[in-house]
Enzyme design. Structure first.
Site, mmCIF file in Angstrom:
data_model
loop_
_atom_site.group_PDB
_atom_site.id
_atom_site.type_symbol
_atom_site.label_atom_id
_atom_site.label_comp_id
_atom_site.label_asym_id
_atom_site.label_seq_id
_atom_site.Cartn_x
_atom_site.Cartn_y
_atom_site.Cartn_z
ATOM 1 N N PRO A 28 0.905 -1.316 -0.016
ATOM 2 C CA PRO A 28 -0.053 -0.101 0.246
ATOM 3 C C PRO A 28 0.981 1.230 0.089
ATOM 4 O O PRO A 28 1.642 1.396 0.808
ATOM 5 C CB PRO A 28 -0.638 -0.061 1.330
ATOM 6 N N MET A 29 0.468 2.192 -0.870
ATOM 7 C CA MET A 29 1.315 3.417 -0.913
ATOM 8 C C MET A 29 0.486 4.493 -1.213
ATOM 9 O O MET A 29 -0.489 4.568 -2.093
ATOM 10 C CB MET A 29 2.402 3.336 -2.122
ATOM 11 N N GLN A 56 -6.511 -1.154 3.162
ATOM 12 C CA GLN A 56 -5.642 -0.590 4.386
ATOM 13 C C GLN A 56 -6.100 0.414 5.166
ATOM 14 O O GLN A 56 -6.810 1.397 4.322
ATOM 15 C CB GLN A 56 -4.225 -0.103 4.183
ATOM 16 N N CYS A 98 3.614 3.514 8.362
ATOM 17 C CA CYS A 98 4.036 4.509 7.597
ATOM 18 C C CYS A 98 4.771 5.574 8.455
ATOM 19 O O CYS A 98 4.222 5.870 9.692
ATOM 20 C CB CYS A 98 2.674 5.444 7.476
ATOM 21 N N LYS A 115 0.626 -4.042 8.835
ATOM 22 C CA LYS A 115 1.697 -3.663 8.277
ATOM 23 C C LYS A 115 2.531 -3.022 9.132
ATOM 24 O O LYS A 115 2.204 -1.917 9.688
ATOM 25 C CB LYS A 115 1.635 -3.114 6.967
ATOM 26 N N GLY A 145 10.668 -4.329 1.889
ATOM 27 C CA GLY A 145 11.788 -3.246 1.884
ATOM 28 C C GLY A 145 13.082 -3.484 0.789
ATOM 29 O O GLY A 145 13.492 -4.407 0.800
ATOM 30 N N ASP A 146 13.060 -2.463 -0.169
ATOM 31 C CA ASP A 146 14.244 -2.682 -1.130
ATOM 32 C C ASP A 146 14.394 -3.962 -2.061
ATOM 33 O O ASP A 146 15.234 -4.278 -2.450
ATOM 34 C CB ASP A 146 15.637 -2.511 -0.327
ATOM 35 N N GLY A 156 6.696 -2.131 -3.037
ATOM 36 C CA GLY A 156 6.243 -1.077 -3.157
ATOM 37 C C GLY A 156 6.878 -0.224 -4.301
ATOM 38 O O GLY A 156 6.658 -0.071 -5.446
ATOM 39 N N ARG A 157 7.931 0.572 -3.717
ATOM 40 C CA ARG A 157 8.444 1.738 -4.598
ATOM 41 C C ARG A 157 9.084 1.080 -6.207
ATOM 42 O O ARG A 157 9.073 1.882 -6.837
ATOM 43 C CB ARG A 157 9.496 2.491 -3.876
#
Length: 322
Positions: free
Chosen positions: A16-17, A70, A100, A139, A201-202, A224-225
């Site tokens: 979720p972003m 979320q 977050c 999360k 993460g990453d 995510g990113r």
């Protein structure tokens, strides 16, 4: 992997972003290999549900795949109410945001700011789990800062409260997105609880995905990113995990097709005014590795009309291909 009674089609989940994982983006990631996509964060404050933009994003009926929504907040009753509201509007899984690190979220004692207050966390988790008859997931991050990592305690607490899966980002609240994610904490949490653990993460390549799965023992990965401007990363990772080989880079014509389809979907979803404005950041992500695109991005960001955006993108790819 299963969350409650829901069987995911693979181990890859869209994180979720806020401002990113709207319906068009989730649908696109699912089409290109994601096993599940979690919606962007919804505030538990009902006063914020009344804007047309919020109302549009809260309806999940008819979406593809498993619908995970979320919610974020710090008041147990408001969180329970938000969970019920989301289920009434199509959510099949409720995800609680305690990860977050953004200041505007944390100053309201939501997101990862809650990691300082396990008692409040327990109240929220119990209230939400009791309020709905769908699976509830959490999360979170590894802790408040590097000196105060409490993810094992929070994970055990979550399991005791009835949380059915836990996504853990390998950074603390204080780390924000700086430095590199660490996976020792995720590995330790996986060994400490029996509910599914999702590593986050990453995770930005097929090789990294395989490494994180094997190192942590996690049940699934949340990305995510790295999916911004590259929604097909899920397809690439899934192929590598299944076959041990990397897929060739997508042909430029396919990238063009994906981007144009995404931009059109944003125009249709948000309308003639908001759609082009939201499309700008996505186009920037798609083209961030195109060395020749910097001038085009500046020009594109000044375009307000949907049709002119599509024409500009067609022209850009015609020039790239020629």
């Amino acid at each position: 992997m299963k969350i409650g009674n829901y069987q995911l089609k693979n181990k890859l989940i869209v994180a979720p972003m806020a401002g990113v994982t709207d319906r068009p983006f989730r649908e696109l990631c699912l089409r290109y290999g994601a096993g599940m996509a979690v919606s962007e964060m919804m505030s538990s404050n009902p006063q914020l549900w009344k804007t047309s933009k919020s109302k549009q994003r809260m309806v999940h009926e008819g979406e593809s795949g498993i619908r995970s929504v979320q919610i974020a907040g710090s008041d147990p009753q408001l969180m329970a109410d938000a969970a019920q509201f989301s289920v009434e509007n199509g959510a099949q899984i409720i995800d609680i945001n305690m990860g977050c690190p953004a200041k505007k979220v944390n100053k309201k004692l939501a997101g990862s700011a809650l990691l300082k207050y396990p008692d409040i966390i327990e109240q929220i988790l119990k209230a939400v789990v009791d309020a709905v008859d769908v699976p509830v997931t959490l999360k979170t991050r590894t802790g408040w800062d590097t000196e105060n990592k409490n993810c094992i305690h929070i994970a055990k607490l979550a399991e005791d409260c009835g949380i059915q899966a836990l996504a853990l980002h390998g950074r603390t609240k204080a780390c924000m997105y700086k430095g590199e994610a660490e996976y020792d904490s995720i590995k330790a949490v996986k060994q400490a609880v029996s509910i599914p653990v999702i590593a986050n993460g990453d995770i930005d390549s097929p090789e990294k995905a395989k490494y994180v799965l094997e190192y942590t023992g996690a049940d699934a990965l949340m990305i995510g990113r790295p999916a911004q401007g590259r929604p097909w990363i899920f397809q690439e990772i899934h192929h590598y995990l299944e076959n041990g080989t990397t897929m060739p880079e997508l042909p430029i014509e396919e990238v063009k097709s994906i981007m144009l389809g995404h931009v059109q979907a944003l125009h249709e979803f948000y309308g003639e005014y908001l759609g082009p404005r939201i499309a700008r950041k996505h186009v920037g992500w798609y083209l961030k590795e195109h060395e020749q695109a910097s001038e085009f991005r500046r020009t594109f960001n000044a375009i307000d009309a949907a049709m002119l955006q599509l024409e500009a993108l067609e022209g850009y790819f015609d020039n790239v291909a020629s």
